[in-house]
Structure formats: C-alpha cells, structure tokens
Write an enzyme that holds these catalytic residues in place. Structure first.
Site, mmCIF file in Angstrom:
data_model
loop_
_atom_site.group_PDB
_atom_site.id
_atom_site.type_symbol
_atom_site.label_atom_id
_atom_site.label_comp_id
_atom_site.label_asym_id
_atom_site.label_seq_id
_atom_site.Cartn_x
_atom_site.Cartn_y
_atom_site.Cartn_z
ATOM 1 N N HIS A 38 4.946 -5.259 -15.227
ATOM 2 C CA HIS A 38 6.012 -5.479 -14.242
ATOM 3 C C HIS A 38 7.211 -4.585 -14.548
ATOM 4 O O HIS A 38 7.767 -3.932 -13.643
ATOM 5 C CB HIS A 38 6.422 -6.951 -14.269
ATOM 6 C CG HIS A 38 7.687 -7.259 -13.537
ATOM 7 N ND1 HIS A 38 7.702 -7.790 -12.263
ATOM 8 C CD2 HIS A 38 8.994 -7.122 -13.909
ATOM 9 C CE1 HIS A 38 8.957 -7.951 -11.873
ATOM 10 N NE2 HIS A 38 9.760 -7.564 -12.861
ATOM 11 N N GLU A 39 7.622 -4.531 -15.809
ATOM 12 C CA GLU A 39 8.777 -3.710 -16.176
ATOM 13 C C GLU A 39 8.481 -2.229 -15.978
ATOM 14 O O GLU A 39 9.345 -1.469 -15.519
ATOM 15 C CB GLU A 39 9.183 -3.984 -17.626
ATOM 16 C CG GLU A 39 9.606 -5.416 -17.906
ATOM 17 C CD GLU A 39 10.723 -5.893 -16.980
ATOM 18 O OE1 GLU A 39 11.522 -5.056 -16.516
ATOM 19 O OE2 GLU A 39 10.806 -7.106 -16.727
ATOM 20 N N HIS A 50 8.887 -1.396 -12.428
ATOM 21 C CA HIS A 50 10.283 -1.108 -12.082
ATOM 22 C C HIS A 50 10.609 0.366 -12.338
ATOM 23 O O HIS A 50 11.280 1.016 -11.533
ATOM 24 C CB HIS A 50 11.229 -1.972 -12.922
ATOM 25 C CG HIS A 50 11.512 -3.322 -12.338
ATOM 26 N ND1 HIS A 50 11.925 -3.506 -11.038
ATOM 27 C CD2 HIS A 50 11.463 -4.554 -12.909
ATOM 28 C CE1 HIS A 50 12.118 -4.796 -10.820
ATOM 29 N NE2 HIS A 50 11.842 -5.460 -11.934
ATOM 30 N N GLU A 83 12.223 -7.207 -7.174
ATOM 31 C CA GLU A 83 11.372 -8.029 -8.034
ATOM 32 C C GLU A 83 9.989 -8.222 -7.414
ATOM 33 O O GLU A 83 8.963 -8.132 -8.095
ATOM 34 C CB GLU A 83 12.028 -9.386 -8.301
ATOM 35 C CG GLU A 83 13.201 -9.345 -9.263
ATOM 36 C CD GLU A 83 12.825 -8.785 -10.614
ATOM 37 O OE1 GLU A 83 11.816 -9.224 -11.203
ATOM 38 O OE2 GLU A 83 13.535 -7.884 -11.086
#
Length: 287
Positions: free
Chosen positions: A130-131, A134, A198
C-alpha cells in the site's frame, strides 16, 4: 476516476487560495498569494521527506539491521516497477506505516516497530505494498502540495484577521468571515483528497502484492490495535496524520466529513470485492 477527483479537489483548493488573496488585497493580493504558494511548495518539494522523517525520529535500516523487512520492501518495489525506497523504522508500539518523498526516485517508507512485531509476513507485505502504491501513484507529492496550500490558506486567513482585507470585499466583516471559513474549507478539501488517495493506494497495493486480502486482514488488525497505544510523535504533529495507513490520532469508525482516512470497514469491503473479482477472473470460487 480517483485521479480525476483528486485533480478537481486540488483545483478547488488552489482557487480558494488565489481567491482569498484577491479578496484580501485585490490583484496585488492574488499575486502575493501565488508567490507565497510557489515558494512554500518549492521548499516542501525538496525538504518534506527529511522533515517528516526527523519529526518521527525514524531510523534507517538495511539488510544487516532488519533483513526480512528490507528484503520485503525491495521485492514489492520490484513488483511495482519503482526504485527501492529508503527504508525506516519508527520506534513506537502503535502499528502504523507511511510513505514520503517527492517522487519514486527520492522516496522513503517507514513502518513502526509495533506494526512489524504484530503483523504476519503476509499482512506486513500488504501494508508495505500500500505504501509503495502511494509512491508509484505520486501521492506523497500530491499530499505534500495539498498540506502546503492548506497551511498557506490559514496563513492568509490570519493575515486578513489581523490586518483587514480589501474594502471592496467586505472590509473587516468580510475578512473575519474569511479567516474563519477559508481554513475550514481548505481542511475539508485536504481531507477529501487524502481519503481519495487512500482508496487508490489500497487498490495499487493489492495489485503489487497480488493478494488483496493480505491488506484487508492487516487493516482490520491495525484498526483494532492502533488506537489502544498512543503515538506521541503523531500527537505532537497532527498535521501529518493523513500520511499514515490508519489515522494515528483518533478511532473514527465512519467516513465522516472531518476524517483524514476512509472508514476501515469501507476499505476492507472494497478489497474483498477486488479479491472476489480476481478469483472470478482466474476461475476460482470465492471463499
């Protein structure tokens, strides 16, 4: 769709900022607002990652000091097709993580000690994917610009409050209204952008790891534990709360207008649907 929504929200925030400058000082005020925003964004572009890592006293790690964690990040970065980001650990028991940096070539990811200790290797992979999502989506730069403009709006609003505004824009009464309403509007737009990014990072992370349910399981576990332990660094720097995978400040359980993060239940539901779609496409039963 999320990218389009983010662009529209950024345009709205920029228009709010420029309009505030005009209402305070007419054409000269708008020019001042533009120069202020440009200067602040330029500073943030080059220094935001260092500032945030310093705020959280994040410690760099490598394959000697945290071999499994670093190898995991490297494998996920390869899956995402981006350079290996600098890898850090934040010494706090609260399970959480964030990414920072101006672009994929100058990026960093940080996981808390609590996150690494609490999650399974698969769940940790889901979170770090997930990071990295980003970073690949360049959300770290988007959120830096958003936070900078929101801060500049507050600065201009305070200026209007103490020094008055353009008389054609309502004088002291108009300035007072702007000083109160403009920062609130900017904050709402910032929160809306954060929630949009997100959801996009959840989808990107599921793609990078190849297993949406890894992230879904991690989110549920983090939500249950994150607010039981205090993150003193986040409490001292609440403006950085939007950077984390789960809000480190409060336990909001819904997509409220004032929340920097989507409700965890909504994110998990979206990931479950994504997993179901992947299984269906691969001819596997759901369950």
């Amino acid at each position: 769709m999320n990218t389009l929504r983010t662009g529209m929200l950024l345009a709205a925030m920029t228009a709010l900022f420029m309009g505030l400058g005009y209402l305070i000082g007419g054409g000269a005020g708008m020019a001042f607002a533009f120069m202020l925003a440009a200067g602040m964004n330029l500073f943030a572009y080059w220094n935001s990652d260092k500032m945030v890592l310093r705020m959280y006293k994040a410690q760099p790690v490598d394959e000697r000091t945290a071999p499994e964690y670093v190898r995991l990040v490297r494998r996920l970065a390869e899956n995402a097709g981006i350079p290996m980001p600098a890898t850090y650990i934040v010494d706090t028991p609260q399970p959480n993580a964030f990414a920072t940096g101006r672009n994929p070539d100058h990026a960093a990811v940080a996981a808390t000690r609590g996150l690494i200790e609490m999650l399974t290797p698969e769940e940790l992979a889901g979170v770090m994917a997930h990071e990295i999502g980003h970073i690949r989506n360049r959300d770290t730069l988007t959120m830096t610009i958003t936070a900078t403009i929101a801060g500049a709006v507050s600065m201009l609003a305070n200026f209007a409050l103490f020094f008055g505004g353009n008389r054609n824009a309502g004088g002291i009464i108009g300035s007072l209204a702007l000083a109160i309403l403009a920062p609130m509007a900017a904050g709402l737009v910032q929160m809306a952008i954060s929630r949009t990014r997100e959801y996009s990072a959840d989808q990107a992370g599921a793609e990078i790891s190849g297993h949406p349910m890894w992230l879904a399981s991690a989110l549920e576990k983090i939500e249950n534990y994150a607010h039981r332990s205090r993150n003193d660094y986040a409490e001292a720097n609440p403006a950085t709360a939007h950077m984390f995978i789960i809000n480190p400040l409060s336990g909001e359980g819904r997509d409220s207008l004032f929340s920097t993060h989507p409700a965890t239940a909504n994110r998990v539901a979206a990931l479950k649907k994504l997993a179901q779609d992947i299984n269906r496409a691969n001819g596997r039963p759901w369950g």
